[in-house]
Design a protein around this motif. Structure first.
Motif, PDB file in Angstrom:
ATOM      1  N   VAL A 223       0.839  -1.210   0.000  1.00 30.08           N
ATOM      2  CA  VAL A 223       0.000   0.000   0.000  1.00 30.08           C
ATOM      3  C   VAL A 223       0.865   1.247   0.000  1.00 30.08           C
ATOM      4  N   LEU A 224       1.947   1.224   0.826  1.00 34.08           N
ATOM      5  CA  LEU A 224       2.839   2.377   0.859  1.00 34.08           C
ATOM      6  C   LEU A 224       3.498   2.604  -0.501  1.00 34.08           C
ATOM      7  N   GLY A 225       3.896   1.534  -1.129  1.00 33.12           N
ATOM      8  CA  GLY A 225       4.484   1.688  -2.449  1.00 33.12           C
ATOM      9  C   GLY A 225       3.504   2.251  -3.462  1.00 33.12           C
ATOM     10  N   ALA A 226       2.210   1.908  -3.302  1.00 26.85           N
ATOM     11  CA  ALA A 226       1.208   2.425  -4.237  1.00 26.85           C
ATOM     12  C   ALA A 226       0.869   3.889  -3.963  1.00 26.85           C
ATOM     13  N   VAL A 227       0.894   4.296  -2.664  1.00 35.00           N
ATOM     14  CA  VAL A 227       0.480   5.657  -2.310  1.00 35.00           C
ATOM     15  C   VAL A 227       1.642   6.635  -2.386  1.00 35.00           C
ATOM     16  N   LEU A 228       2.872   6.156  -2.229  1.00 33.24           N
ATOM     17  CA  LEU A 228       4.032   7.034  -2.141  1.00 33.24           C
ATOM     18  C   LEU A 228       4.162   8.001  -3.325  1.00 33.24           C
ATOM     19  N   PRO A 229       3.969   7.577  -4.569  1.00 36.04           N
ATOM     20  CA  PRO A 229       4.082   8.560  -5.673  1.00 36.04           C
ATOM     21  C   PRO A 229       3.072   9.692  -5.568  1.00 36.04           C
ATOM     22  N   PHE A 230       1.820   9.364  -5.182  1.00 38.72           N
ATOM     23  CA  PHE A 230       0.798  10.409  -5.047  1.00 38.72           C
ATOM     24  C   PHE A 230       1.117  11.334  -3.874  1.00 38.72           C
ATOM     25  N   ALA A 231       1.640  10.779  -2.771  1.00 38.68           N
ATOM     26  CA  ALA A 231       2.001  11.613  -1.625  1.00 38.68           C
ATOM     27  C   ALA A 231       3.130  12.566  -1.977  1.00 38.68           C
ATOM     28  N   ALA A 232       4.081  12.103  -2.745  1.00 40.66           N
ATOM     29  CA  ALA A 232       5.184  12.973  -3.154  1.00 40.66           C
ATOM     30  C   ALA A 232       4.681  14.122  -4.025  1.00 40.66           C
ATOM     31  N   VAL A 233       3.783  13.826  -4.936  1.00 45.56           N
ATOM     32  CA  VAL A 233       3.220  14.883  -5.792  1.00 45.56           C
ATOM     33  C   VAL A 233       2.431  15.880  -4.953  1.00 45.56           C
ATOM     34  N   ALA A 234       1.628  15.390  -3.975  1.00 44.71           N
ATOM     35  CA  ALA A 234       0.852  16.290  -3.118  1.00 44.71           C
ATOM     36  C   ALA A 234       1.774  17.176  -2.287  1.00 44.71           C
ATOM     37  N   ALA A 235       2.886  16.618  -1.774  1.00 45.20           N
ATOM     38  CA  ALA A 235       3.825  17.420  -0.980  1.00 45.20           C
ATOM     39  C   ALA A 235       4.449  18.524  -1.830  1.00 45.20           C
ATOM     40  N   VAL A 236       4.790  18.217  -3.058  1.00 41.84           N
ATOM     41  CA  VAL A 236       5.362  19.238  -3.942  1.00 41.84           C
ATOM     42  C   VAL A 236       4.354  20.350  -4.213  1.00 41.84           C
ATOM     43  N   ILE A 237       3.081  19.980  -4.407  1.00 41.37           N
ATOM     44  CA  ILE A 237       2.048  21.002  -4.668  1.00 41.37           C
ATOM     45  C   ILE A 237       1.863  21.904  -3.457  1.00 41.37           C
ATOM     46  N   VAL A 238       1.819  21.325  -2.257  1.00 43.19           N
ATOM     47  CA  VAL A 238       1.652  22.134  -1.036  1.00 43.19           C
ATOM     48  C   VAL A 238       2.834  23.067  -0.844  1.00 43.19           C
ATOM     49  N   LEU A 239       4.048  22.559  -1.085  1.00 45.40           N
ATOM     50  CA  LEU A 239       5.232  23.396  -0.939  1.00 45.40           C
ATOM     51  C   LEU A 239       5.212  24.563  -1.913  1.00 45.40           C
ATOM     52  N   LEU A 240       4.823  24.328  -3.156  1.00 46.11           N
ATOM     53  CA  LEU A 240       4.713  25.425  -4.122  1.00 46.11           C
ATOM     54  C   LEU A 240       3.660  26.446  -3.693  1.00 46.11           C
ATOM     55  N   TRP A 241       2.574  25.970  -3.112  1.00 50.01           N
ATOM     56  CA  TRP A 241       1.517  26.880  -2.656  1.00 50.01           C
ATOM     57  C   TRP A 241       2.016  27.784  -1.539  1.00 50.01           C
ATOM     58  N   LEU A 242       2.720  27.197  -0.573  1.00 47.93           N
ATOM     59  CA  LEU A 242       3.183  27.973   0.570  1.00 47.93           C
ATOM     60  C   LEU A 242       4.317  28.915   0.202  1.00 47.93           C
ATOM     61  N   ARG A 243       5.223  28.489  -0.673  1.00 50.42           N
ATOM     62  CA  ARG A 243       6.408  29.290  -0.960  1.00 50.42           C
ATOM     63  C   ARG A 243       6.254  30.236  -2.143  1.00 50.42           C
ATOM     64  N   VAL A 244       5.423  29.910  -3.089  1.00 54.64           N
ATOM     65  CA  VAL A 244       5.370  30.702  -4.325  1.00 54.64           C
ATOM     66  C   VAL A 244       4.022  31.390  -4.513  1.00 54.64           C
ATOM     67  N   VAL A 245       2.940  30.636  -4.446  1.00 56.85           N
ATOM     68  CA  VAL A 245       1.627  31.193  -4.806  1.00 56.85           C
ATOM     69  C   VAL A 245       1.067  32.066  -3.697  1.00 56.85           C
ATOM     70  N   ARG A 246       1.120  31.598  -2.465  1.00 51.78           N
ATOM     71  CA  ARG A 246       0.467  32.322  -1.370  1.00 51.78           C
ATOM     72  C   ARG A 246       1.073  33.702  -1.112  1.00 51.78           C
ATOM     73  N   PRO A 247       2.407  33.853  -1.122  1.00 53.40           N
ATOM     74  CA  PRO A 247       2.944  35.219  -0.906  1.00 53.40           C
ATOM     75  C   PRO A 247       2.533  36.220  -1.960  1.00 53.40           C
ATOM     76  N   ARG A 248       2.216  35.796  -3.142  1.00 54.73           N
ATOM     77  CA  ARG A 248       1.839  36.727  -4.207  1.00 54.73           C
ATOM     78  C   ARG A 248       0.367  37.107  -4.210  1.00 54.73           C
ATOM     79  N   LEU A 249      -0.463  36.484  -3.400  1.00 52.55           N
ATOM     80  CA  LEU A 249      -1.893  36.803  -3.364  1.00 52.55           C
ATOM     81  C   LEU A 249      -2.120  38.136  -2.645  1.00 52.55           C
ATOM     82  N   PRO A 250      -3.088  39.027  -3.060  1.00 54.25           N
ATOM     83  CA  PRO A 250      -3.382  40.308  -2.356  1.00 54.25           C
ATOM     84  C   PRO A 250      -3.998  40.035  -0.990  1.00 54.25           C
TER      85      PRO A 250
END
Length: 294
Positions: A223-250
């Protein structure tokens, strides 16, 4: 004497006719039969049974041909061997091979090839006479062109004669030696029946629990092997949101707090007018008057 002449002549004619009939009678032919057999025998020990089959064949004046040995998935040995035995010993050897173990399959075939044998012998005789005539003509030839032509014809007829001789030898071998294809297989070993098991003990329970634990870990890893790729993609998306997208919002303006609105409360109160006075003041007027009188 005159009467005896016709009788003697007649008797002579009759004897001549009988002798002529004997002369023209076709010769009695010996049947030429090709015998083949196939046996499948189940034995306890394949190498031992194979050695016995070889011994029987050689003692009968035959020989062993092709041999193939394999093993199945369960490790049982299987051997297939071709035996050639004289026709006179065919039935005897066949019976001995059948009694070597448990007979599973048997098939025998007899093919009459007498016509083929006679035809080949006749054609060989004719071809030999033809080759002899060509050789006589070559001895008499005087021209070089005739010699060359006769040599070519002689080579062609000799080739045909050799082919006929080879076919005759093959027929002779197949009719004088019978062919037995023997297949040997080992007897399957009976597995011991499982005894009825009693109540499970502590060790059985421990082994069962360990197996269940290992199975659970294995499934968790899957199960971990099946979920790990999706978890990695979700972590990258959250990191981009916190570091790049959110600071630029009004940013939205903060609501005024209670302390910040205090200075403006006077203006608000003046705009609304004076606050109502409590009506308990008129009740204190007689008390003041009584004091003044005193």
């Amino acid at each position: 004497a005159k009467e005896a002449a016709p009788g003697s002549a007649g008797s002579g004619t009759g004897s001549g006719a009988r002798s002529g009939s004997r002369a023209t009678a076709p010769p009695k032919l010996t049947a030429s039969i090709i015998r083949t057999a196939s046996l499948t025998v189940q034995v306890k020990d394949v190498p031992k049974a194979l050695e016995e089959a070889r011994t029987r064949t050689e003692n009968a004046g035959g020989y062993v041909g092709n041999e193939t040995t394999t093993r199945d998935a369960e490790g049982r040995e299987r051997t297939r061997v071709v035996l050639r035995v004289p026709v006179e010993k065919y039935d005897e050897v066949l019976a001995e091979l059948e009694g070597a173990g448990k007979l599973l399959d048997r098939s025998a075939k007899a093919e009459d090839v007498t016509d083929q044998v006679v035809d080949v012998e006749s054609r060989i005789t004719s071809q030999r006479a033809s080759v002899a005539r060509i050789r006589e003509l070559m001895d008499r030839a005087t021209k070089l062109s005739d010699v060359v032509t006769l040599e070519g014809e002689l080579s062609s007829r000799q080739a045909d004669l050799e082919a006929l001789l080879a076919r005759q030898a093959s027929l002779k071998d197949r009719t004088s030696m019978a062919t037995i294809t023997l297949s040997l297989s080992e007897t399957p070993v009976k597995k011991p029946e499982k005894k009825e098991e009693g109540d499970p003990g502590f060790l059985d329970a421990l082994a069962g629990g360990w197996n269940a634990f290992v199975t659970m870990l294995r499934w968790l890893a899957v199960v971990l092997g099946a979920v790990l790729p999706f978890a990695a993609v979700a972590a990258v998306i959250v990191l981009l949101w916190l570091r790049v997208v959110r600071p630029r919002l009004p940013r939205r303006p903060r609501p005024a707090s209670a302390s910040a609105s205090a200075p403006g409360s006077g203006s608000a109160a003046s705009a609304l007018g004076p606050l109502p006075v409590a009506r308990s003041a008129p009740e204190s007027a007689p008390a003041r008057e009584s004091g003044e009188e005193d």
